[in-house]
Every structure is written in C-alpha cells, then in structure tokens.
Scaffold this active site. Structure first.
Site, short mmCIF file in Angstrom:
data_model
loop_
_atom_site.label_atom_id
_atom_site.label_comp_id
_atom_site.label_asym_id
_atom_site.label_seq_id
_atom_site.Cartn_x
_atom_site.Cartn_y
_atom_site.Cartn_z
N HIS A 44 0.84 -1.20 0.00
CA HIS A 44 0.00 0.00 0.00
C HIS A 44 0.88 1.25 0.00
CE1 HIS A 44 -3.61 2.40 1.35
NE2 HIS A 44 -2.63 3.18 1.81
N GLU A 45 1.85 1.28 0.90
CA GLU A 45 2.73 2.45 1.01
C GLU A 45 3.63 2.61 -0.22
OE1 GLU A 45 2.20 4.74 3.11
OE2 GLU A 45 0.87 3.63 4.45
N HIS B 217 1.80 4.23 -3.12
CA HIS B 217 1.80 5.70 -3.05
C HIS B 217 3.14 6.25 -3.55
CE1 HIS B 217 -1.99 5.95 -1.03
NE2 HIS B 217 -1.57 5.47 0.13
#
Length: 196
Positions: A56-57, A60
């Site tokens: 997820h990170e 980004h």
C-alpha cells in the site's frame, strides 16, 4: 526498483511491518499463549498484514514518482507503540504506523491519483487471497487466504474514509465518482469477507 528505496526508508518500512504484524498477532492469539500458536499467527500476520501494508505504502511512493515527485515512507514511533499497546490491552488495532510523504506541489488530480494507488493495491491483493481462500482446500492456505482477504479489504476501507489525512479525503476532493467506486468496492469486499 530497490535502488529507489533508500536505506532509511527500508528500515522504517521493516520496523513498521514488524510492529503491525506483532499487533495483529496479539489480536489473533487472545487467550492462547503457546509458542507454536504465537509463531504461526506472527508468520500469518507477516504475510497478510505486512504485505498489505508495505505494498500500500510503496504504491503511493511509486505513483508519486511517476509524476516526477520524490516520495518516502516515514514511520511514526508513537503510532507504532499505540498500535501494539492497544492490541495487547484492548484487542483493537489502530494501524497508522506512519505515512508516505510526497515532496513537491502535486495538483489535485495528481494527489488524488497518488492517494488512490494505495487502496487500489489492497483491492488487487484481495484477488489472490480470495483465490487461496476459495481453492486452498479448506486447510492452511484457505485460512491464509481468508485472513489476507479480510485484512486487505479492511485496509482499503479504512483508508477510503474521507477524513483527516486518509486517502479517501484526497480522492473525494479529486473525483467523487472514483471515490464512490473505490469505497463501494472496499466496503463490499469487507462485508463479504466478514460473512465467510
């Protein structure tokens, strides 16, 4: 790709990954104290929660870099501690172990797309975990699949809330239709996973 993740960021991701995995292990083992159970649930947390969080990170980060911005994950030691202590004492995980910071003046559209990359990654991760659950033969693989599906659906749904610094707020400001689709998909998958 690894050369675009500095050593400090790798260390922060690893520490956050381990802390979140410990927090979820404490949730899974409530009332059970045998070493083999602890090891099993810690390993499952590393695979399900850890992978969901790290990817997820990184989504980004690489979405921001695609637009020419530098982005880096930074752990938040206080929030890491809060996550583990709340899991141990209350049985709830408030998983906000840090954030990916984007350096530069991203437009509303770029910011919305960068923010959407995280929840979209979690929704995509639901696919292989759901396949494991459905075709894992009812054993260990099916259990890992179910936990992975739920965790990714939870992370996507939580991050889609349109409040504070969460992804949902930036996505809603950019494109309400995209927000509605991602929120519906996240919440729908979470609801389905909880029925199983």
């Amino acid at each position: 790709m690894l050369e675009r993740i500095p050593l400090r960021e790798r260390r922060d991701l690893l520490i956050a990954w381990l802390a979140i995995s410990v927090a979820f292990t404490l949730i899974f083992v409530r009332g059970m104290v045998s070493l083999d159970v602890l090891v099993f649930y810690f390993a499952m947390s590393l695979v399900t929660v850890g992978v969901a969080f790290v990817l997820h990170e990184l989504a980004h980060k690489f979405a921001a870099m695609r637009y020419g911005y530098w982005a880096e994950f930074q752990k938040d030691n206080q929030m890491l501690l809060v996550a583990v202590v709340m899991a141990a004492l209350v049985g709830v995980v408030f998983a906000a172990p840090g954030a990916t910071y984007v350096y530069g003046n991203a437009t509303r559209t770029e910011n919305g797309r960068i923010s959407a990359a995280g929840p979209i990654t979690n929704l995509l991760l639901c696919i292989p975990f759901a396949a494991l659950m459905l075709f894992g033969g009812g054993g260990l693989l099916a259990l890992v699949g179910l936990v992975g599906l739920r965790i990714n659906a939870m992370i996507a749904t939580f991050n889609m809330l349109p409040i504070s610094v969460l992804d949902g707020r930036k996505i809603l400001a950019w494109n309400p239709a995209v927000f509605a689709v991602l929120m519906a998909a996240s919440a729908g998958l979470l609801f389905w996973s909880l029925l199983l």
